[in-house]
Design a protein around this motif. Structure first.
Motif, PDB file in Angstrom:
ATOM      1  N   ILE A   1      30.462  13.006  38.997  1.00  7.48           N
ATOM      2  CA  ILE A   1      29.365  13.967  38.901  1.00  7.48           C
ATOM      3  C   ILE A   1      28.574  13.734  37.615  1.00  7.48           C
ATOM      4  O   ILE A   1      27.429  14.171  37.504  1.00  7.48           O
ATOM      5  CB  ILE A   1      29.857  15.429  38.958  1.00  7.48           C
ATOM      6  N   ARG A   2      29.163  13.016  36.669  1.00  5.04           N
ATOM      7  CA  ARG A   2      28.469  12.731  35.398  1.00  5.04           C
ATOM      8  C   ARG A   2      27.851  11.333  35.381  1.00  5.04           C
ATOM      9  O   ARG A   2      26.779  11.131  34.791  1.00  5.04           O
ATOM     10  CB  ARG A   2      29.461  12.888  34.239  1.00  5.04           C
ATOM     11  N   TYR A   3      28.501  10.355  36.008  1.00  2.45           N
ATOM     12  CA  TYR A   3      28.017   8.977  36.022  1.00  2.45           C
ATOM     13  C   TYR A   3      27.665   8.562  37.437  1.00  2.45           C
ATOM     14  O   TYR A   3      28.046   9.218  38.408  1.00  2.45           O
ATOM     15  CB  TYR A   3      29.077   8.025  35.453  1.00  2.45           C
ATOM     16  N   SER A   4      26.966   7.457  37.562  1.00  7.13           N
ATOM     17  CA  SER A   4      26.518   7.010  38.880  1.00  7.13           C
ATOM     18  C   SER A   4      26.920   5.564  39.129  1.00  7.13           C
ATOM     19  O   SER A   4      27.268   4.828  38.207  1.00  7.13           O
ATOM     20  CB  SER A   4      24.992   7.144  38.991  1.00  7.13           C
ATOM     21  N   GLY A   5      26.864   5.170  40.401  1.00  5.44           N
ATOM     22  CA  GLY A   5      27.079   3.776  40.764  1.00  5.44           C
ATOM     23  C   GLY A   5      28.534   3.407  40.975  1.00  5.44           C
ATOM     24  O   GLY A   5      29.453   4.228  40.833  1.00  5.44           O
ATOM     25  N   LYS A   6      28.735   2.143  41.287  1.00  2.00           N
ATOM     26  CA  LYS A   6      30.072   1.630  41.576  1.00  2.00           C
ATOM     27  C   LYS A   6      30.965   1.644  40.340  1.00  2.00           C
ATOM     28  O   LYS A   6      32.193   1.759  40.456  1.00  2.00           O
ATOM     29  CB  LYS A   6      29.968   0.212  42.131  1.00  2.00           C
ATOM     30  N   THR A   7      30.358   1.528  39.166  1.00  2.00           N
ATOM     31  CA  THR A   7      31.156   1.539  37.937  1.00  2.00           C
ATOM     32  C   THR A   7      31.849   2.886  37.753  1.00  2.00           C
ATOM     33  O   THR A   7      33.008   2.960  37.335  1.00  2.00           O
ATOM     34  CB  THR A   7      30.283   1.240  36.710  1.00  2.00           C
TER      35      THR A   7
ATOM     36  N   GLN B   1      20.271  14.739  36.488  1.00  2.74           N
ATOM     37  CA  GLN B   1      19.632  16.022  36.759  1.00  2.74           C
ATOM     38  C   GLN B   1      20.565  16.975  37.503  1.00  2.74           C
ATOM     39  O   GLN B   1      20.599  18.176  37.215  1.00  2.74           O
ATOM     40  CB  GLN B   1      18.338  15.795  37.558  1.00  2.74           C
ATOM     41  N   LYS B   2      21.342  16.436  38.448  1.00  5.48           N
ATOM     42  CA  LYS B   2      22.309  17.276  39.164  1.00  5.48           C
ATOM     43  C   LYS B   2      23.381  17.790  38.215  1.00  5.48           C
ATOM     44  O   LYS B   2      23.800  18.950  38.287  1.00  5.48           O
ATOM     45  CB  LYS B   2      22.956  16.485  40.298  1.00  5.48           C
ATOM     46  N   PHE B   3      23.842  16.914  37.323  1.00  2.32           N
ATOM     47  CA  PHE B   3      24.857  17.321  36.355  1.00  2.32           C
ATOM     48  C   PHE B   3      24.317  18.421  35.450  1.00  2.32           C
ATOM     49  O   PHE B   3      25.000  19.434  35.222  1.00  2.32           O
ATOM     50  CB  PHE B   3      25.290  16.122  35.515  1.00  2.32           C
ATOM     51  N   TYR B   4      23.104  18.256  34.959  1.00  4.85           N
ATOM     52  CA  TYR B   4      22.515  19.252  34.063  1.00  4.85           C
ATOM     53  C   TYR B   4      22.346  20.591  34.777  1.00  4.85           C
ATOM     54  O   TYR B   4      22.644  21.654  34.222  1.00  4.85           O
ATOM     55  CB  TYR B   4      21.164  18.771  33.548  1.00  4.85           C
ATOM     56  N   THR B   5      21.905  20.534  36.027  1.00  3.59           N
ATOM     57  CA  THR B   5      21.698  21.757  36.796  1.00  3.59           C
ATOM     58  C   THR B   5      23.011  22.499  37.028  1.00  3.59           C
ATOM     59  O   THR B   5      23.062  23.738  36.975  1.00  3.59           O
ATOM     60  CB  THR B   5      21.040  21.427  38.150  1.00  3.59           C
ATOM     61  N   LYS B   6      24.081  21.755  37.269  1.00  3.35           N
ATOM     62  CA  LYS B   6      25.378  22.364  37.568  1.00  3.35           C
ATOM     63  C   LYS B   6      26.087  22.881  36.320  1.00  3.35           C
ATOM     64  O   LYS B   6      26.637  23.982  36.309  1.00  3.35           O
ATOM     65  CB  LYS B   6      26.271  21.346  38.276  1.00  3.35           C
TER      66      LYS B   6
ATOM     67  N   ASN C   1      27.540   6.543  29.387  1.00  3.59           N
ATOM     68  CA  ASN C   1      27.632   6.164  30.801  1.00  3.59           C
ATOM     69  C   ASN C   1      29.034   5.651  31.138  1.00  3.59           C
ATOM     70  O   ASN C   1      29.920   5.623  30.283  1.00  3.59           O
ATOM     71  CB  ASN C   1      26.559   5.123  31.149  1.00  3.59           C
ATOM     72  N   ALA C   2      29.214   5.246  32.377  1.00  6.43           N
ATOM     73  CA  ALA C   2      30.530   4.793  32.823  1.00  6.43           C
ATOM     74  C   ALA C   2      30.990   3.557  32.067  1.00  6.43           C
ATOM     75  O   ALA C   2      32.181   3.382  31.796  1.00  6.43           O
ATOM     76  CB  ALA C   2      30.505   4.523  34.329  1.00  6.43           C
ATOM     77  N   PHE C   3      30.036   2.672  31.728  1.00  4.92           N
ATOM     78  CA  PHE C   3      30.397   1.476  30.971  1.00  4.92           C
ATOM     79  C   PHE C   3      30.917   1.844  29.580  1.00  4.92           C
ATOM     80  O   PHE C   3      31.758   1.140  29.018  1.00  4.92           O
ATOM     81  CB  PHE C   3      29.180   0.553  30.842  1.00  4.92           C
TER      82      PHE C   3
ATOM     83  N   PRO D   1      21.693   3.668  31.712  1.00  4.60           N
ATOM     84  CA  PRO D   1      22.276   5.003  31.820  1.00  4.60           C
ATOM     85  C   PRO D   1      22.523   5.369  33.286  1.00  4.60           C
ATOM     86  O   PRO D   1      22.137   4.632  34.203  1.00  4.60           O
ATOM     87  CB  PRO D   1      21.211   5.904  31.201  1.00  4.60           C
ATOM     88  N   SER D   2      23.134   6.493  33.506  1.00  5.29           N
ATOM     89  CA  SER D   2      23.313   6.988  34.866  1.00  5.29           C
ATOM     90  C   SER D   2      21.949   7.267  35.492  1.00  5.29           C
ATOM     91  O   SER D   2      20.944   7.448  34.786  1.00  5.29           O
ATOM     92  CB  SER D   2      24.159   8.265  34.859  1.00  5.29           C
ATOM     93  N   SER D   3      21.913   7.309  36.811  1.00  9.38           N
ATOM     94  CA  SER D   3      20.635   7.504  37.514  1.00  9.38           C
ATOM     95  C   SER D   3      20.039   8.870  37.187  1.00  9.38           C
ATOM     96  O   SER D   3      20.753   9.815  36.844  1.00  9.38           O
ATOM     97  CB  SER D   3      20.852   7.386  39.012  1.00  9.38           C
TER      98      SER D   3
END
Length: 613
Positions: A112-118, A520-525, A442-444, A513-515
């Motif tokens: 929910i905080r990071y994006s992608g396969k990583t 935006q979803k993380f910030y909203t939640k 980010n995830a990296f 960075p994350s998408s």
């Protein structure tokens, strides 16, 4: 002194009550993974707080404290007292954020905080790394202390004693999940505290010790009483006080004291019925953990210096115990077996078994939650039913316990495991603090930090084993440079922290960075607010999305930090006040007590300003 019939009866009654509580609390545990791992998110603060402190009160904890006290005096406890800063930061800043996230495990946070396969890879990898390998090491270190207690007080072989206890733990934790663990923790913590205080009283009033004042004035003990290490002993002062307070609390990842919260502490916060209950639970945990519990263990540790001044005297007194298990931490169960009377000895043994099982039950449930939610259901069987998840959770509970028992039989002492876990988590802690409040993490970042900490820790360990020459009197030589072993340990820790931090900072800026959608979803939640998310808010606004809410304009993290500082002053003041009362120093005791009361009052006023749902 071995257990008598009445002691065995007390232990048997303890097990019957424990299993009964575990069974009665197991209702509805099999309905879903949420019921099994986070108790349906309906638990009150007091039950969760007691469970947290019961989990950190394992039978290895008094052994660890005894080890520290015997080697470097009371002040050596700053090696773990410093983690109060982390704990209070979690109370007033991160507890409500974790509860707000509504994830099932803290590893689910990654996606929910990071994006992608990583992000997906990081979640799965850490599920195996923490849920299995790291968790097995933690349980094994706890089991090591139980082995020593069993060898001294039960007269059982290490393997047999550990297998019996493991079967009981697997039964009630596998039956009722977290809910059974929470209620059994309440019972076990009560017994454990009675045992700890009672043991300290019996030891100090024994003829060999002659009372508390005789203990504190004994020449083998009087030099160990400082609450702050001697500044003239530069090496010890740096390693015990300065490094833990300046670096360790925020830089190191350690179970139960993760910067930003995590592990089984996060699991309890996720189980709370509201943000206020999550904060209250974590505050209660920190008060009990640092202000209430240490002194009974410290007193017994100091007394052991009179009866068993060195390891050789311990090995002479217990010739039938394998020498590998007799280190400084062995002195705690040795003292109990020598001085506790029939009946109370059974109660204390039951309390230590309770401490062992409460910790192990929480660890296996927590580790199992990673293996089920973040590996099995995420990668192996995405369509798994709730009943399948619970079944896999029970199977993984048994598996974790099996491998932990095997590892426990090759470890030597509690301090060894404590220091190793600090090393492999060094340099990663700051990420867990910043990732909530800085969009650029980010995830990296996390992946590189985890790998770097492991690589650099291994490099220092190999350097130590291959090139370090022990020259005697606590001094070592490395590549022609002579320094104390204490300084070498400081160099190792700070070296890993610095190198790891440099790696993840560089990686953060070199990787994307994350998408925008994820951020935006993380910030909203979560509604973290603050300047660290300004760039995300501005970019969202340019895309026609207004993330700003009226509440965000009043960012309460500064207020949370003020609460953290007041909380630390309150707890440390009560801790020191208790110590000075025991030492018979009334004026500083009253001064610290007054400081604690004032800080607590100011905290109660300031806490009301924090925003909670």
């Amino acid at each position: 002194m071995l257990l008598q019939s009445v002691d065995w009866i007390i232990i048997a009654v303890f097990f019957i009550i424990l299993l009964t509580i575990g069974y009665l609390a197991s209702k509805n545990a099999s309905r879903s993974a949420a019921d099994f791992f986070v108790s349906g998110r309906s638990m009150p603060w007091w039950l969760l707080g007691v469970s947290m402190v019961a989990t950190t009160f394992s039978c290895d904890t008094p052994n660890l404290v005894t080890d520290m006290v015997r080697q470097n005096g009371v002040a050596a406890n700053w090696m773990w007292w410093a983690f109060l800063l982390t704990g209070m930061l979690t109370v007033f800043i991160y507890a409500k954020l974790w509860n707000r996230s509504k994830v099932l495990t803290d590893l689910e946070f990654y996606e929910i905080r990071y994006s992608g396969k990583t992000a997906a890879f990081l979640r799965g990898f850490r599920a195996i790394y923490l849920g299995f390998f790291f968790n097995v090491m933690v349980i094994a270190s706890v089991s090591l202390a139980f082995i020593k207690i069993a060898a001294v007080m039960l007269g059982l072989s290490p393997a047999i004693a550990l297998i019996i206890a493991a079967i009981v733990v697997v039964f009630y934790s596998g039956l009722g999940g977290l809910k059974s663990i929470l209620y059994t923790d309440l019972f076990q913590f009560s017994i454990a505290m009675i045992g700890a205080f009672g043991a300290a009283w019996y030891v100090t009033t024994s003829p060999d010790i002659g009372g508390l004042q005789a203990l504190l004035s004994h020449p083998d003990v009087s030099g160990k009483l400082r609450l702050i290490p001697d500044i003239n002993q530069t090496d010890v002062f740096l390693s015990i006080l300065i490094v833990p307070l300046a670096v360790q609390w925020w830089a190191a990842w350690y179970p139960g004291a993760e910067p930003g919260g995590g592990g089984y502490v996060a699991q309890r916060m996720l189980s709370a019925k509201s943000e206020k209950h999550a904060m209250g639970a974590t505050l209660l945990f920190n008060f009990f953990h640092y202000a209430l519990r240490p002194w009974p263990w410290i007193i017994v540790g100091l007394a052991s210096l009179i009866i068993f001044p060195d390891i050789a005297s311990l090995r002479t007194a217990f010739p039938n115990v394998p020498a590998q298990f007799i280190q400084h931490d062995f002195a705690y169960p040795a003292m109990l077996s020598r001085y506790l009377p029939v009946g109370f000895l059974g109660l204390v043994v039951a309390s230590l078994i309770a401490a062992f099982m409460s910790t192990v039950a929480s660890q296996v449930n927590w580790g199992s939650s990673y293996l089920v939610n973040d590996f099995y259901a995420r990668f192996l069987n995405k369509s798994a039913t709730e009943k399948q998840k619970v079944l896999v959770g029970r199977i993984s509970t048994v598996t974790l316990m099996f491998f932990s028992v095997l590892l426990a039989l090759v470890l030597e002492n509690a301090l060894q495991a404590f220091q190793y876990m600090l090393m492999i988590g060094a340099g990663t802690g700051l990420i867990y603090i910043l990732r909530w409040f800085w969009w650029r993490i980010n995830a990296f970042t996390e992946l590189s930090a985890m790998i770097a900490a492991g690589v650099f820790s291994l490099a220092f360990i190999l350097t130590e084993n291959l090139f370090l020459i022990h020259t005697g009197d606590g001094m070592v030589e490395l590549w022609g440079i002579t320094l104390s072993f204490t300084v070498w340990n400081i160099v190792k820790f700070i070296g890993v922290v610095a190198a790891t931090s440099l790696v993840w900072i560089i990686v953060t800026y070199l990787t994307p960075p994350s998408s925008d959608e994820t951020l935006q979803k993380f910030y909203t939640k979560i509604r973290p607010g603050g300047p660290g998310w300004k760039a995300v808010r501005i970019k969202a606004l340019s895309q026609g999305v207004d993330l700003q809410k009226e509440d965000d304009l009043r960012w309460d993290v500064p207020t949370g930090i003020l609460c953290m500082l007041l909380g630390c002053v309150a707890v440390y003041s009560i801790l020191f006040s208790t110590g000075f009362f025991l030492y018979g120093k009334t004026f500083p005791a009253i001064a610290f007590l007054s400081s604690g009361v004032i800080a607590s009052y100011l905290l109660s006023r300031t806490w009301k300003k924090l925003k909670t749902r």
